[in-house]
Motif scaffolding. Structure first.
Motif, PDB file in Angstrom:
ATOM      1  N   ALA A  70      38.260  45.592  43.333  1.00  0.00           N
ATOM      2  CA  ALA A  70      38.159  44.143  43.373  1.00  0.00           C
ATOM      3  C   ALA A  70      36.721  43.684  43.598  1.00  0.00           C
ATOM      4  CB  ALA A  70      39.052  43.582  44.474  1.00  0.00           C
ATOM      5  N   HIS A  71      35.873  44.595  44.073  1.00  0.00           N
ATOM      6  CA  HIS A  71      34.508  44.204  44.370  1.00  0.00           C
ATOM      7  C   HIS A  71      33.805  43.650  43.133  1.00  0.00           C
ATOM      8  CE1 HIS A  71      30.703  44.102  46.366  1.00  0.00           C
ATOM      9  NE2 HIS A  71      30.154  44.811  45.402  1.00  0.00           N
ATOM     10  N   ASN A  72      34.013  44.306  42.005  1.00  0.00           N
ATOM     11  CA  ASN A  72      33.390  43.818  40.773  1.00  0.00           C
ATOM     12  C   ASN A  72      34.427  43.263  39.804  1.00  0.00           C
ATOM     13  OD1 ASN A  72      30.631  44.208  41.179  1.00  0.00           O
ATOM     14  ND2 ASN A  72      30.949  46.418  40.999  1.00  0.00           N
ATOM     15  N   TRP A  73      35.476  42.752  40.375  1.00  0.00           N
ATOM     16  CA  TRP A  73      36.653  42.345  39.604  1.00  0.00           C
ATOM     17  C   TRP A  73      36.299  41.396  38.458  1.00  0.00           C
ATOM     18  CZ3 TRP A  73      40.797  44.928  39.366  1.00  0.00           C
ATOM     19  CH2 TRP A  73      42.013  44.367  39.008  1.00  0.00           C
ATOM     20  N   ASP A  74      35.465  40.384  38.770  1.00  0.00           N
ATOM     21  CA  ASP A  74      35.164  39.358  37.768  1.00  0.00           C
ATOM     22  C   ASP A  74      34.351  39.898  36.598  1.00  0.00           C
ATOM     23  OD1 ASP A  74      36.549  37.331  38.894  1.00  0.00           O
ATOM     24  OD2 ASP A  74      34.864  36.564  40.067  1.00  0.00           O
ATOM     25  N   ASP A  75      33.605  41.006  36.837  1.00  0.00           N
ATOM     26  CA  ASP A  75      32.770  41.545  35.769  1.00  0.00           C
ATOM     27  C   ASP A  75      33.542  42.462  34.834  1.00  0.00           C
ATOM     28  OD1 ASP A  75      30.644  40.201  36.826  1.00  0.00           O
ATOM     29  OD2 ASP A  75      30.110  41.840  38.172  1.00  0.00           O
ATOM     30  N   ARG A  78      39.224  41.999  30.730  1.00  0.00           N
ATOM     31  CA  ARG A  78      40.626  41.775  31.035  1.00  0.00           C
ATOM     32  C   ARG A  78      41.473  43.035  30.830  1.00  0.00           C
ATOM     33  NH1 ARG A  78      41.594  37.336  27.979  1.00  0.00           N
ATOM     34  NH2 ARG A  78      42.976  38.477  26.602  1.00  0.00           N
ATOM     35  N   THR A  82      43.694  44.900  33.694  1.00  0.00           N
ATOM     36  CA  THR A  82      45.127  45.089  33.524  1.00  0.00           C
ATOM     37  C   THR A  82      45.523  46.537  33.795  1.00  0.00           C
ATOM     38  OG1 THR A  82      45.056  43.376  31.865  1.00  0.00           O
ATOM     39  CG2 THR A  82      47.017  44.729  31.911  1.00  0.00           C
ATOM     40  N   VAL A  86      47.867  48.244  37.193  1.00  0.00           N
ATOM     41  CA  VAL A  86      49.092  49.037  37.133  1.00  0.00           C
ATOM     42  C   VAL A  86      48.859  50.466  37.614  1.00  0.00           C
ATOM     43  CG1 VAL A  86      51.000  49.670  35.628  1.00  0.00           C
ATOM     44  CG2 VAL A  86      49.792  47.564  35.224  1.00  0.00           C
ATOM     45  N   VAL A 128      48.480  41.654  38.385  1.00  0.00           N
ATOM     46  CA  VAL A 128      48.626  41.145  37.022  1.00  0.00           C
ATOM     47  C   VAL A 128      48.693  39.616  37.052  1.00  0.00           C
ATOM     48  CG1 VAL A 128      50.168  41.037  35.043  1.00  0.00           C
ATOM     49  CG2 VAL A 128      49.665  43.226  36.103  1.00  0.00           C
ATOM     50  N   ALA A 129      49.407  39.074  38.045  1.00  0.00           N
ATOM     51  CA  ALA A 129      49.512  37.620  38.156  1.00  0.00           C
ATOM     52  C   ALA A 129      48.134  36.998  38.339  1.00  0.00           C
ATOM     53  CB  ALA A 129      50.432  37.240  39.310  1.00  0.00           C
ATOM     54  N   GLN A 130      47.264  37.671  39.086  1.00  0.00           N
ATOM     55  CA  GLN A 130      45.909  37.146  39.282  1.00  0.00           C
ATOM     56  C   GLN A 130      45.100  37.192  38.007  1.00  0.00           C
ATOM     57  OE1 GLN A 130      43.472  38.362  42.423  1.00  0.00           O
ATOM     58  NE2 GLN A 130      45.063  38.245  43.973  1.00  0.00           N
ATOM     59  N   TYR A 132      46.041  36.957  35.005  1.00  0.00           N
ATOM     60  CA  TYR A 132      46.438  35.938  34.030  1.00  0.00           C
ATOM     61  C   TYR A 132      46.626  34.558  34.661  1.00  0.00           C
ATOM     62  CZ  TYR A 132      46.943  39.796  30.856  1.00  0.00           C
ATOM     63  OH  TYR A 132      46.679  40.887  30.081  1.00  0.00           O
TER      64      TYR A 132
END
Lengths: 451, 188
Positions: A70-75, A78, A82, A86, A128-130, A132
């Motif tokens: 999650a640290h670099n989640w935005d980079d 998609r 995904t 999972v 996954v909800a996050q 999308y």
């Protein structure tokens, strides 16, 4: 090997050197005894510790991996996100399959992998909800999570997953509360979701009714039921009054019917929840307001009662029948104080229907107070006769609670209230003093049963 | 025999567990790949309520629309049809109980119906009211979103894609820049 057994063997082993040195036993006999009883089995505490450590380790690793990602989640792209969402679930599933194939004997492996897998289901769905930006329907999410974890309860016969399921069930029930009556379309799901996990308890119970597993599951299962059933019962003519009186007594009777004698009182969740719950419930019903509120619902909500028959009426009828049949079956085995508990559903039924009459709520409240008085006094008398601290003080607590509540209910002066406090305090101390005097000669032997 | 049966059931359970997130991925990915894109202006927000934990709570100007004749009931789901205006932003032009053709309508909830007069309004709730952000960037995003969707400067909007009755947020924009990039460019 049962736990009680283990403790006794441990005691025996500790005594052996002394017995040999004093010449009571020969070296040979001591060795023969050791050979006969064999190695001291791993204690429940040790096994439990192992399981907890394994589960904690699994959860920490899983959580840590998610945090690092999650640290670099935005980079991340998609598709990458995904897949990563999972992945923890896939790993957990792999671990479960490994435990199934390679570690079939290990409780720690079985329980920890199953619980880890159950937890990772929720992690995968929320990640996954996050990704999308899916808005949450919390109740629906909890239900999906529970149902997907449920097979693990049976396929891995996992008590920890069963407890997780029940915890999630409590969250699911309460998250539906804000919906108003008309909108509570989910309430029909309540009983199927609860009953889905109960067979696991029945299986554990039949395997060993006094085991740690059965006891812990018993507490969680019935505490969850008692906590949440109000959610589906409250709206329909206050049948919760009948439901709880039936449920608690049915549990108490079931304990007598299904559990073998012996074992510590802590291993009897049905008896404890039944008796403690009934005492709390008598106290709740002793208030006049409970009944006067019920009166307001008579007559105005017939259609509601009909609509809620399936969720509320049928279960209430069932537990009442169970309580009455159970009560008849165990009647001869019970002492007087416990017989008083067995008639509680009948008293509640009488109060319930009396309350429908004009000014009936006063009658109902008086009836319940009288019943509580008789129950607490018979309990105290029994405790004093048989020199039981537990029973005596249980009776005293209920009696004091009822008396104090009435003093706060009614408009007594401060002085009267103060005197009532003093009188009750003196009463409690005196009764306990007498009990102490009575049991003093026997004080050298440890108390066998606190009941 | 019994063990292999158990094993098969375990695999089945595992597949079901994967199917839940899998289905979510499939339905939303399909919308993002094939859906038609619309721009929706966000509504001015209550600054103390915009940010919750790791997501921005979004609301839209178009969630309040003029009365449209119909036998609407509060709480029911309806198809909401969007049309692109001359300014490039979408407006709600039709409500319907039946599915509408083309990738222009999605299911929303009718939150509140007034007293059914021509001067009245209908309140809708769009199903996409959250934009998740990474925790470390959260305070910045919250601040920027507030500044750009206050009543004075309002240039925050989202792009959504619609396909087959489902709408999925694509991105949140501030000053015509995706919010994450906006923050990178305006690092303080």
């Amino acid at each position: 090997m049962a736990q009680g057994n283990r403790r006794e063997i441990a005691w025996l082993y500790a005594q052996l050197p002394q017995l040999v040195s004093q010449g009571v036993l020969s070296e040979e006999s001591a060795r023969a005894l050791r050979d006969h009883y064999g190695e001291l089995p791993q204690s429940l505490g040790q096994r439990l510790l192992m399981i907890i450590l394994a589960v904690l380790g699994a959860a920490l690793i899983g959580g840590g991996v998610i945090l690092v990602l999650a640290h670099n989640w935005d980079d991340l792209s998609r598709p990458t996100r995904t897949v990563l969402s999972v992945l923890p679930l896939l790993i957990a599933q792999g671990l479960t399959l490994y435990a199934f194939a390679k570690q079939p004997q290990s409780t720690a492996w079985r329980e920890s992998t199953a619980l880890f897998q159950a937890l990772m289901i929720g992690a995968a769905i929320s990640l996954v909800a996050q990704t999308y930006n899916i808005s949450g329907d919390f109740q629906g999410f909890m239900r999906t999570w529970m149902l997907l974890a449920l097979p693990l309860v049976y396929l891995r016969s996992s008590t920890l997953v069963a407890m997780f399921y029940l915890g999630a069930f409590v969250m699911w029930s309460f998250s539906g509360l804000p919906h108003y009556q008309e909108e509570r379309l989910w309430s029909w799901q309540y009983w199927p979701l609860y009953l889905a996990v109960l067979p696991h308890y029945v299986m554990e119970f039949r395997r060993d009714a006094l085991s740690w597993n059965s006891a812990a599951l018993g507490y969680v299962s019935f505490a969850a039921l008692a906590l949440t059933s109000y959610v589906v019962l409250e709206r329909s003519l206050s049948v919760w009054i009948l439901f709880y009186s039936g449920l608690l007594v049915a549990l108490y009777a079931l304990d007598h019917l299904a559990l073998p004698e012996g074992g510590s009182i802590g291993a009897r969740p049905l008896a404890i929840i039944g008796r403690l719950g009934a005492a709390i419930f008598v106290f709740v019903l002793s208030f006049r307001d409970v009944w006067s509120e019920l009166v307001g619902r008579w007559g105005s909500s017939q259609d509601v009662a009909l609509r809620w028959a399936w969720e509320a009426g049928v279960p209430t009828g069932l537990v009442l029948i169970l309580a009455i049949v159970g009560g008849v079956l165990v009647w001869t085995r019970c002492v007087r104080a416990d017989r008083v508990l067995l008639v509680f559903p009948l008293v509640a039924l009488a109060a319930y229907f009396l309350s429908a009459r004009e000014n009936g709520y006063d009658v109902a409240a008086v009836l319940i107070n009288g019943y509580g008085f008789i129950w607490s006094v018979t309990t105290i008398v029994r405790g004093l006769n048989q020199a039981r601290w537990g029973a005596t003080n249980r009776g005293l607590i209920l009696l004091s609670a009822l008396v104090l509540a009435r003093f706060f209910d009614s408009e007594f002066s401060l002085i009267a209230r103060g005197l009532a406090f003093v009188a009750l305090g003196v009463g409690c101390l005196t009764v306990n003093y007498f009990l102490w005097r009575k049991t003093r000669p026997a004080a050298a032997t440890p108390m066998q049963e606190v009941q | 025999m019994k063990r292999s049966f158990l094993f098969a059931l375990l695999i089945l359970a595992a597949l079901a567990q994967l199917a839940a997130p899998g289905w979510m991925i499939w339905t939303h990915e399909r919308v993002l790949l094939q859906g038609r894109v619309f721009k929706l202006k966000t509504a001015p927000v209550d600054p103390y309520d915009a940010f919750r934990g790791r997501y921005v709570q979004l609301s839209y100007e178009q969630e309040t629309v003029k009365w449209m004749p119909g036998d609407w009931k509060s709480g029911e789901p309806v198809y909401v049809q969007l049309t692109e205006g001359t300014d490039g932003f979408a407006t709600v032009t039709k409500l319907s109980r039946e599915k509408l053709p083309g990738d222009v309508a999605f299911v929303a909830t009718l939150l509140w119906v007034g007293n059914r007069s021509a001067t009245d309004e209908i309140r809708l709730q769009f199903p996409f009211d959250r934009f998740y952000v990474e925790e470390s960037k959260a305070p910045r995003i919250e601040q920027d979103y507030r500044e750009h969707s206050s009543r004075k400067t309002q240039d925050a909007y989202v792009t959504v894609r619609i396909h087959d009755g489902t709408a999925v947020i694509e991105n949140l924009y501030v000053d015509h820049t995706p919010i994450v990039e906006y923050i990178k460019a305006h690092k303080k």
